[in-house]
Design an enzyme around this catalytic site. Sequence first.
Site, PDB file in Angstrom:
ATOM      1  N   ARG A 107     -17.206  -9.026  -4.723  1.00 10.69           N
ATOM      2  CA  ARG A 107     -18.577  -9.077  -4.664  1.00 10.69           C
ATOM      3  C   ARG A 107     -19.392  -9.023  -3.161  1.00 10.69           C
ATOM      4  O   ARG A 107     -20.404  -9.196  -2.836  1.00 10.69           O
ATOM      5  CB  ARG A 107     -19.351 -10.442  -5.298  1.00 10.69           C
ATOM      6  CG  ARG A 107     -19.536 -10.224  -6.600  1.00 10.69           C
ATOM      7  CD  ARG A 107     -20.221 -11.799  -7.148  1.00 10.69           C
ATOM      8  NE  ARG A 107     -20.909 -11.412  -8.381  1.00 10.69           N
ATOM      9  CZ  ARG A 107     -21.508 -12.506  -8.779  1.00 10.69           C
ATOM     10  NH1 ARG A 107     -21.399 -13.483  -8.513  1.00 10.69           N
ATOM     11  NH2 ARG A 107     -22.205 -12.288 -10.046  1.00 10.69           N
TER      12      ARG A 107
ATOM     13  N   HIS B  81     -45.346 -10.442  -5.201  1.00 11.36           N
ATOM     14  CA  HIS B  81     -45.652 -10.974  -6.315  1.00 11.36           C
ATOM     15  C   HIS B  81     -44.214 -11.894  -6.760  1.00 11.36           C
ATOM     16  O   HIS B  81     -42.994 -11.113  -6.218  1.00 11.36           O
ATOM     17  CB  HIS B  81     -45.547  -9.712  -7.470  1.00 11.36           C
ATOM     18  CG  HIS B  81     -46.057 -10.298  -8.672  1.00 11.36           C
ATOM     19  ND1 HIS B  81     -44.965 -11.126  -9.420  1.00 11.36           N
ATOM     20  CD2 HIS B  81     -46.732 -10.588  -9.605  1.00 11.36           C
ATOM     21  CE1 HIS B  81     -45.208 -11.255 -10.702  1.00 11.36           C
ATOM     22  NE2 HIS B  81     -46.433 -11.125 -10.863  1.00 11.36           N
TER      23      HIS B  81
ATOM     24  N   GLY C  20     -25.608   6.164  -1.058  1.00 15.00           N
ATOM     25  CA  GLY C  20     -24.057   6.505  -0.840  1.00 15.00           C
ATOM     26  C   GLY C  20     -23.099   5.195  -0.973  1.00 15.00           C
ATOM     27  O   GLY C  20     -23.492   4.336  -1.451  1.00 15.00           O
TER      28      GLY C  20
ATOM     29  N   ASP D 153       0.815  -1.114  -0.145  1.00 14.24           N
ATOM     30  CA  ASP D 153      -0.021   0.035  -0.014  1.00 14.24           C
ATOM     31  C   ASP D 153       0.847   1.323  -0.173  1.00 14.24           C
ATOM     32  O   ASP D 153       2.173   1.243   0.522  1.00 14.24           O
ATOM     33  CB  ASP D 153      -0.888  -0.031   1.187  1.00 14.24           C
ATOM     34  CG  ASP D 153      -2.050   0.739   1.127  1.00 14.24           C
ATOM     35  OD1 ASP D 153      -3.266   0.330   1.020  1.00 14.24           O
ATOM     36  OD2 ASP D 153      -2.135   2.102   0.952  1.00 14.24           O
TER      37      ASP D 153
ATOM     38  N   CYS E 245     -19.593   2.105  -4.017  1.00 13.99           N
ATOM     39  CA  CYS E 245     -20.001   1.347  -5.142  1.00 13.99           C
ATOM     40  C   CYS E 245     -21.031   1.863  -5.936  1.00 13.99           C
ATOM     41  O   CYS E 245     -21.007   2.344  -6.986  1.00 13.99           O
ATOM     42  CB  CYS E 245     -20.344  -0.027  -4.774  1.00 13.99           C
ATOM     43  SG  CYS E 245     -18.696  -0.638  -3.523  1.00 13.99           S
TER      44      CYS E 245
ATOM     45  N   TYR F 197     -23.291   5.784   5.286  1.00 13.60           N
ATOM     46  CA  TYR F 197     -23.821   6.064   4.125  1.00 13.60           C
ATOM     47  C   TYR F 197     -24.907   4.844   3.974  1.00 13.60           C
ATOM     48  O   TYR F 197     -25.769   4.895   3.518  1.00 13.60           O
ATOM     49  CB  TYR F 197     -22.896   5.693   3.061  1.00 13.60           C
ATOM     50  CG  TYR F 197     -22.568   4.296   2.558  1.00 13.60           C
ATOM     51  CD1 TYR F 197     -23.292   3.303   1.858  1.00 13.60           C
ATOM     52  CD2 TYR F 197     -21.542   3.851   3.356  1.00 13.60           C
ATOM     53  CE1 TYR F 197     -22.804   2.070   1.673  1.00 13.60           C
ATOM     54  CE2 TYR F 197     -21.013   2.379   3.045  1.00 13.60           C
ATOM     55  CZ  TYR F 197     -21.813   1.698   2.080  1.00 13.60           C
ATOM     56  OH  TYR F 197     -21.313   0.363   1.830  1.00 13.60           O
TER      57      TYR F 197
ATOM     58  N   THR G 198     -13.168  -2.608  -9.650  1.00 14.71           N
ATOM     59  CA  THR G 198     -14.270  -2.184 -10.450  1.00 14.71           C
ATOM     60  C   THR G 198     -13.936  -1.207 -11.616  1.00 14.71           C
ATOM     61  O   THR G 198     -13.445   0.026 -10.868  1.00 14.71           O
ATOM     62  CB  THR G 198     -15.652  -1.851  -9.737  1.00 14.71           C
ATOM     63  OG1 THR G 198     -15.596  -2.745  -8.511  1.00 14.71           O
ATOM     64  CG2 THR G 198     -16.550  -1.731 -10.571  1.00 14.71           C
TER      65      THR G 198
ATOM     66  N   ARG H  25     -42.231 -12.293  -8.729  1.00 15.08           N
ATOM     67  CA  ARG H  25     -41.157 -11.867  -9.755  1.00 15.08           C
ATOM     68  C   ARG H  25     -41.035 -10.225  -9.732  1.00 15.08           C
ATOM     69  O   ARG H  25     -40.317  -9.604 -10.408  1.00 15.08           O
ATOM     70  CB  ARG H  25     -41.628 -12.193 -11.184  1.00 15.08           C
ATOM     71  CG  ARG H  25     -41.263 -13.621 -11.547  1.00 15.08           C
ATOM     72  CD  ARG H  25     -41.686 -13.923 -12.954  1.00 15.08           C
ATOM     73  NE  ARG H  25     -43.260 -13.781 -13.159  1.00 15.08           N
ATOM     74  CZ  ARG H  25     -43.924 -14.801 -12.607  1.00 15.08           C
ATOM     75  NH1 ARG H  25     -43.760 -15.813 -12.000  1.00 15.08           N
ATOM     76  NH2 ARG H  25     -45.506 -14.603 -12.770  1.00 15.08           N
TER      77      ARG H  25
ATOM     78  N   LYS I 281     -20.009  -7.194 -13.169  1.00 19.22           N
ATOM     79  CA  LYS I 281     -19.915  -6.368 -11.938  1.00 19.22           C
ATOM     80  C   LYS I 281     -20.757  -5.156 -11.957  1.00 19.22           C
ATOM     81  O   LYS I 281     -21.494  -4.819 -11.084  1.00 19.22           O
ATOM     82  CB  LYS I 281     -18.475  -6.143 -11.484  1.00 19.22           C
ATOM     83  CG  LYS I 281     -18.223  -4.982 -10.446  1.00 19.22           C
ATOM     84  CD  LYS I 281     -18.625  -5.784  -9.157  1.00 19.22           C
ATOM     85  CE  LYS I 281     -18.456  -4.771  -8.144  1.00 19.22           C
ATOM     86  NZ  LYS I 281     -18.803  -5.204  -6.622  1.00 19.22           N
TER      87      LYS I 281
HETATM   88  N1  SAJ Z   1     -30.031   1.861  -0.226  1.00 21.63           N
HETATM   89  C1  SAJ Z   1     -31.212   2.233  -0.517  1.00 21.63           C
HETATM   90  N2  SAJ Z   1     -32.345   1.498  -0.804  1.00 21.63           N
HETATM   91  C2  SAJ Z   1     -32.127   0.045  -0.786  1.00 21.63           C
HETATM   92  C3  SAJ Z   1     -30.802  -0.404  -0.596  1.00 21.63           C
HETATM   93  C4  SAJ Z   1     -29.644   0.482  -0.470  1.00 21.63           C
HETATM   94  O1  SAJ Z   1     -31.602   3.480  -0.534  1.00 21.63           O
HETATM   95  O2  SAJ Z   1     -33.173  -0.658  -0.646  1.00 21.63           O
HETATM   96  C5  SAJ Z   1     -28.819   2.526  -0.264  1.00 21.63           C
HETATM   97  C6  SAJ Z   1     -28.127   2.465   1.005  1.00 21.63           C
HETATM   98  O3  SAJ Z   1     -28.609   3.201   2.287  1.00 21.63           O
HETATM   99  C7  SAJ Z   1     -26.623   2.846   0.840  1.00 21.63           C
HETATM  100  C8  SAJ Z   1     -26.684   2.614  -0.778  1.00 21.63           C
HETATM  101  O4  SAJ Z   1     -27.869   2.412  -1.296  1.00 21.63           O
HETATM  102  O5  SAJ Z   1     -26.588   4.110   0.818  1.00 21.63           O
HETATM  103  C9  SAJ Z   1     -25.634   1.517  -1.032  1.00 21.63           C
HETATM  104  O6  SAJ Z   1     -26.005   0.379  -0.043  1.00 21.63           O
HETATM  105  P1  SAJ Z   1     -25.967  -1.362  -0.514  1.00 21.63           P
HETATM  106  O7  SAJ Z   1     -26.354  -2.013   0.919  1.00 21.63           O
HETATM  107  O8  SAJ Z   1     -26.720  -1.627  -1.682  1.00 21.63           O
HETATM  108  O9  SAJ Z   1     -24.341  -1.422  -1.347  1.00 21.63           O
HETATM  109  P2  SAJ Z   1     -22.981  -1.198  -0.536  1.00 21.63           P
HETATM  110  O10 SAJ Z   1     -22.543  -0.038  -1.548  1.00 21.63           O
HETATM  111  O11 SAJ Z   1     -22.606  -1.356   0.574  1.00 21.63           O
HETATM  112  O12 SAJ Z   1     -22.355  -2.629  -1.403  1.00 21.63           O
HETATM  113  C10 SAJ Z   1     -22.561  -3.044  -2.662  1.00 21.63           C
HETATM  114  C11 SAJ Z   1     -22.898  -4.409  -2.563  1.00 21.63           C
HETATM  115  N3  SAJ Z   1     -23.868  -4.892  -3.835  1.00 21.63           N
HETATM  116  C12 SAJ Z   1     -24.848  -5.420  -3.847  1.00 21.63           C
HETATM  117  O13 SAJ Z   1     -25.422  -5.798  -2.946  1.00 21.63           O
HETATM  118  C13 SAJ Z   1     -25.459  -5.682  -5.191  1.00 21.63           C
HETATM  119  C14 SAJ Z   1     -21.869  -5.424  -2.347  1.00 21.63           C
HETATM  120  O14 SAJ Z   1     -22.239  -6.726  -2.913  1.00 21.63           O
HETATM  121  C15 SAJ Z   1     -20.536  -5.114  -3.537  1.00 21.63           C
HETATM  122  O15 SAJ Z   1     -19.718  -5.782  -3.404  1.00 21.63           O
HETATM  123  C16 SAJ Z   1     -20.488  -3.535  -3.284  1.00 21.63           C
HETATM  124  O16 SAJ Z   1     -21.512  -2.641  -3.407  1.00 21.63           O
HETATM  125  C17 SAJ Z   1     -19.141  -3.286  -4.062  1.00 21.63           C
HETATM  126  O17 SAJ Z   1     -18.153  -3.161  -3.753  1.00 21.63           O
HETATM  127  O18 SAJ Z   1     -19.389  -3.223  -5.408  1.00 21.63           O
END
Ligand code: SAJ
Length: 417
Positions: A150, A240, A253, A34, A256, A312, A119, A242, A202
């Site tokens: 992931r 539902h 936030g 690092d 990712c 976040y 990524t 689906r 990804k």
């Molecule tokens: N959020 C919402 N509504 C939701 C879900 C999340 O507003 O229904 C917001 C959260 O509050 C947060 C943001 O989205 O601010 C992101 O949160 P998250 O928990 O969805 O995702 P991250 O960024 O913590 O992690 C994601 C993960 N991706 C998925 O679940 C598809 C993780 O698996 C990935 O590895 C990671 O991004 C990454 O490194 O890309």
Amino acid sequence: MKINKKICVIGLGYIGLPTACYLAKSGYQVIGVDLNKTKIKTLKQKRIPFKEPGLSSLFKKALKNLQFSLKPEPADVFIISVPTPVTSNKKPDLKFVKQAAKSINKILKNENLVVLESTVPPGTTEKIVLPILKKGHKNLRIYLAHAPERAIPGRTLKEMTENERIIGGIDEESAELAKGIYSSFVRGKIYLTDATTAEFVKLIENTFRDVNIAFANELAKLCDEIEIDVWEAIKLANLHPRVNVHLPGPGVGGHCLAVDPWFLVKKGLDSTKAIKLARNINDSMPFYVIKWVSKMLKYIKNPTVTILGVAYKANVDDWRETPALKIIKLAKNKGWQVKIHDPLVKNFLYKIEKDFKKATEKSDCLILVTDHDFYKNINPTSICNMRNKIIFDSRNFINEKEWQKCGFKVKILGKNK
Ligand code: SAJ
């Protein structure tokens, strides 16, 4: 167990460090690299630089095969796990990836394997990393693959071993070789493809969530207008088999979801309209929060608001790309006094009041941004020091009736009945 291979992991962040630990625990000789001197110093003192459940004990088990350095050393395998942010005009910023590839180029040997975990926009592995590695090494056989992580923060260690993974090679041998390395700690199935498809997959994953959340945020705004409860409506729609609508909130936030979709957006191209629009909808949620809070504070002169949570998302201490920052800035622009509380976040851009009582003192309105468990345990009867009892909950987290019983005027995002 001792495996006769040396692996150099470049970038010891939330993904790189656990990866280095797992590989070392599996028996590889690992050098963690690092650029951050403080981080390397901390690691050399046998301490971990950030918190993640289970990391401390994994680190202890890995130490026997793990060394740390400020620059890469010759090895059999190199894994690049460095940040890939976007610039202020939302263009991918690949300077750390390029820098890492250049540092490997200097020490590259025949038949080395290089794996990019960060990524990146589609095409980066083949069109950007490969030429950098190859420069001056025409006759070397180089293996190169993309193995996107992931794992979700808070459950990184578990997900790193249990989740299925996609690995894409610049050729079949590269993919197979990378699979061999990751199989030492990944128990989930590993699927092989080409490098560009792996990069694209990804981005699909995180963009899917971002677009879905933007849809949920639009539904919340609609429900505020037609005066129903979006949380109940989404719950019922998701029955539902689906349908899987995500949840609305104060904005998206993290490092990712708020960043990666921009890697797919091409300026002037019609094909990425929905992705760009979704990003903008999610980025605009702080304005919507402030619009509602303004309505609630209409008759209060020189109001003070208290932000509850700047992480976040729930129960993490990470505030990268947090929508709380925009909410704070907008509130300050309105001339409001802003107090900030978060039980977990340290070293924020503004002062954080750790004492909940002090944070609510003489405040007119609480704005719940992050649904930390800490706030679930707050009993509204114990809040007696506010000037006005108002709360805006952007996560549908509090027990509305209980707070109302204690004299609070409550507004929940997307719930207007
Ligand atoms: N959020 C919402 N509504 C939701 C879900 C999340 O507003 O229904 C917001 C959260 O509050 C947060 C943001 O989205 O601010 C992101 O949160 P998250 O928990 O969805 O995702 P991250 O960024 O913590 O992690 C994601 C993960 N991706 C998925 O679940 C598809 C993780 O698996 C990935 O590895 C990671 O991004 C990454 O490194 O890309």
